[in-house]
Design a protein around this motif. Structure first.
Motif, PDB file in Angstrom:
ATOM      1  N   SER A   1      37.196  39.755  38.123  1.00 56.76           N
ATOM      2  CA  SER A   1      38.291  40.886  38.428  1.00 56.76           C
ATOM      3  C   SER A   1      37.986  41.420  39.767  1.00 56.76           C
ATOM      4  CB  SER A   1      38.546  41.827  37.246  1.00 56.76           C
ATOM      5  OG  SER A   1      39.528  42.529  37.960  1.00 56.76           O
TER       6      SER A   1
ATOM      7  N   ASN B   1      40.173  43.902  42.906  1.00 57.11           N
ATOM      8  CA  ASN B   1      41.202  44.345  43.649  1.00 57.11           C
ATOM      9  C   ASN B   1      41.291  44.493  45.119  1.00 57.11           C
ATOM     10  OD1 ASN B   1      39.711  46.828  44.821  1.00 57.11           O
ATOM     11  ND2 ASN B   1      40.155  47.879  42.631  1.00 57.11           N
ATOM     12  N   SER B   2      42.341  44.751  45.848  1.00 59.26           N
ATOM     13  CA  SER B   2      42.261  44.568  47.261  1.00 59.26           C
ATOM     14  C   SER B   2      41.068  45.405  48.075  1.00 59.26           C
ATOM     15  CB  SER B   2      43.801  45.186  47.703  1.00 59.26           C
ATOM     16  OG  SER B   2      43.897  45.034  48.965  1.00 59.26           O
TER      17      SER B   2
ATOM     18  N   GLN C   1      38.447  46.132  46.829  1.00 59.50           N
ATOM     19  CA  GLN C   1      37.077  45.525  46.759  1.00 59.50           C
ATOM     20  C   GLN C   1      37.078  44.063  47.659  1.00 59.50           C
ATOM     21  OE1 GLN C   1      37.560  45.033  42.408  1.00 59.50           O
ATOM     22  NE2 GLN C   1      35.963  46.840  41.928  1.00 59.50           N
TER      23      GLN C   1
ATOM     24  N   LYS D   1      46.143  41.422  51.146  1.00 58.98           N
ATOM     25  CA  LYS D   1      47.138  40.908  50.082  1.00 58.98           C
ATOM     26  C   LYS D   1      47.700  39.467  50.662  1.00 58.98           C
ATOM     27  CE  LYS D   1      51.597  42.016  48.321  1.00 58.98           C
ATOM     28  NZ  LYS D   1      52.851  43.182  48.389  1.00 58.98           N
TER      29      LYS D   1
ATOM     30  N   PHE E   1      47.149  37.334  38.837  1.00 57.38           N
ATOM     31  CA  PHE E   1      47.308  38.929  39.136  1.00 57.38           C
ATOM     32  C   PHE E   1      47.999  39.795  38.139  1.00 57.38           C
ATOM     33  CE2 PHE E   1      51.097  37.248  41.084  1.00 57.38           C
ATOM     34  CZ  PHE E   1      52.184  38.277  40.777  1.00 57.38           C
TER      35      PHE E   1
ATOM     36  N   GLY F   1      48.187  49.193  42.101  1.00 55.61           N
ATOM     37  CA  GLY F   1      46.774  48.920  41.181  1.00 55.61           C
ATOM     38  C   GLY F   1      46.730  47.717  40.717  1.00 55.61           C
ATOM     39  N   ARG F   2      47.139  46.522  41.466  1.00 57.61           N
ATOM     40  CA  ARG F   2      47.175  45.249  41.161  1.00 57.61           C
ATOM     41  C   ARG F   2      45.698  44.587  41.348  1.00 57.61           C
ATOM     42  NH1 ARG F   2      51.310  41.244  43.547  1.00 57.61           N
ATOM     43  NH2 ARG F   2      52.549  42.328  42.095  1.00 57.61           N
ATOM     44  N   THR F   3      45.155  43.803  40.337  1.00 52.65           N
ATOM     45  CA  THR F   3      43.836  43.284  40.190  1.00 52.65           C
ATOM     46  C   THR F   3      43.932  41.739  40.125  1.00 52.65           C
ATOM     47  OG1 THR F   3      43.894  43.368  37.808  1.00 52.65           O
ATOM     48  CG2 THR F   3      42.729  44.982  39.062  1.00 52.65           C
ATOM     49  N   TYR F   4      43.046  41.076  40.656  1.00 53.57           N
ATOM     50  CA  TYR F   4      42.997  39.542  40.644  1.00 53.57           C
ATOM     51  C   TYR F   4      41.992  38.913  39.799  1.00 53.57           C
ATOM     52  CZ  TYR F   4      46.468  40.628  44.689  1.00 53.57           C
ATOM     53  OH  TYR F   4      47.352  41.043  45.396  1.00 53.57           O
TER      54      TYR F   4
END
Length: 323
Positions: free
Chosen positions: A277, A279-280, A282, A296, A306, A312-315
């Motif tokens: 996982s 996020n942007s 990181q 992004k 995602f 708060g989006r995580t990938y």
């Protein structure tokens, strides 16, 4: 037919990422390099056997590669399993170099290389145990297997194989991978009664593939210096870290090489070492991308899943991200 193909091991991918990102001045790096070398050598040996098995008639057999099957509170592993109507055959591949001296009386394999003598567990005993575990597993799941045979394939063409006691078991069970097409007929001559129908073979294969649990080591258990692991995007040409992203291209500050997708390997490394996982923020920190809109755009262009809102989006890796 091939019922389960041999995939590039996730364990090797993780070790490759660790070695790439490990601090150069940390003495522990050599330990991971040695482990990676051994794992790659083992995989190379397995692929060598696959090559020669491809030249064998598959019409009456199903081949399952790289099985890791749970039994009680542990697992047993099989490099190659051949299922025929007459017998099951386990083949364990060894890619050892040097002089290999089999001493079955003491369940030992002695390897001499560069005047250094090493002791390894007896691979014949290992495959014999695998045969016992496979038989136990199948019976536990209400399947009666035909006779289970086992072999040890020596894949390194430069290895010297010695059987100083002229042990019959060694002569019978150990062979060079290139000789597999001539080794298989011995078992067809030995086991002449057809005990499995096509449906039986499919049932056994299907059950084993379903039970397979791949080994995925957890880097968190490896005592890694996470806060010192090398960040940045690595140049695919000169392998230097610290490429800059500008106008859709990554440029290497060391050699000037330009490419559009070097961030993909960097993100693979991140997932393999730090977890699945990101996020942007990181991602920007790890790849040194300054712009949140650029981050992004790069993240959404890759095979990623995602979760969450935009803020708060995580990938996480998509199905084919590591292919």
């Amino acid at each position: 037919m091939i019922g389960k193909t041999r995939e590039y091991p996730k364990e090797i991918m993780i070790l490759e990422a660790i070695v790439r990102r490990f601090p150069r001045d940390d003495f522990k790096k050599a330990e991971f390099e040695r482990k990676l070398y051994r794992k790659r050598a083992g995989y190379k040996g397995e692929k060598a056997l696959d090559y020669f098995l491809e030249q064998v008639d598959h019409s009456e057999m199903v081949i399952l590669n790289d099985l890791r099957i749970p039994i009680n509170s542990t697992h047993f592993q099989i490099d190659t399993l051949i299922i025929t109507p007459y017998f099951l055959l386990i083949i364990d591949s060894k890619n050892y170099a040097g002089t290999l001296i089999f001493l079955p009386e003491f369940n030992q394999l002695i390897r001499i290389q560069n005047d250094i003598e090493e002791v390894f567990p007896d691979p014949i005993l290992q495959t014999k145990n695998q045969a016992y575990q496979l038989k136990t597993f199948l019976k536990k799941h209400s399947m009666t297997p035909p006779p289970i045979e086992y072999l040890v394939a020596i894949s390194n063409t430069q290895a010297i194989i010695k059987n100083p006691t002229n042990d019959r078991e060694v002569s019978y069970r150990v062979f060079r991978s290139s000789n597999v097409a001539f080794k298989l007929p011995l078992f067809y001559q030995k086991h002449t009664q057809s005990l499995l129908s096509k449906n039986d073979i499919k049932k056994i294969a299907r059950h084993l593939v379903k039970a397979h649990e791949p080994l995925i080591p957890d880097p968190k258990s490896m005592n890694l210096p996470f806060n010192k692991m090398v960040k940045g995007v690595q140049c695919p040409a000169c392998e230097a870290f610290g490429m800059d992203y500008h106008q859709g291209k990554w440029t290497c500050k060391n050699c000037g090489h330009k490419t559009g997708d070097a961030h993909i390997q960097a993100l693979r490394d991140y997932f393999l070492i730090f977890g699945s996982s990101i996020n942007s923020k990181q991602f920007r920190d790890f790849t040194n991308v300054k712009s949140s809109s650029t981050a992004k755009r790069l993240l959404t262009s890759m095979d990623l899943n995602f979760f969450g809102t935009t803020k708060g989006r995580t990938y996480s890796p998509g199905k084919n991200f590591f292919d």
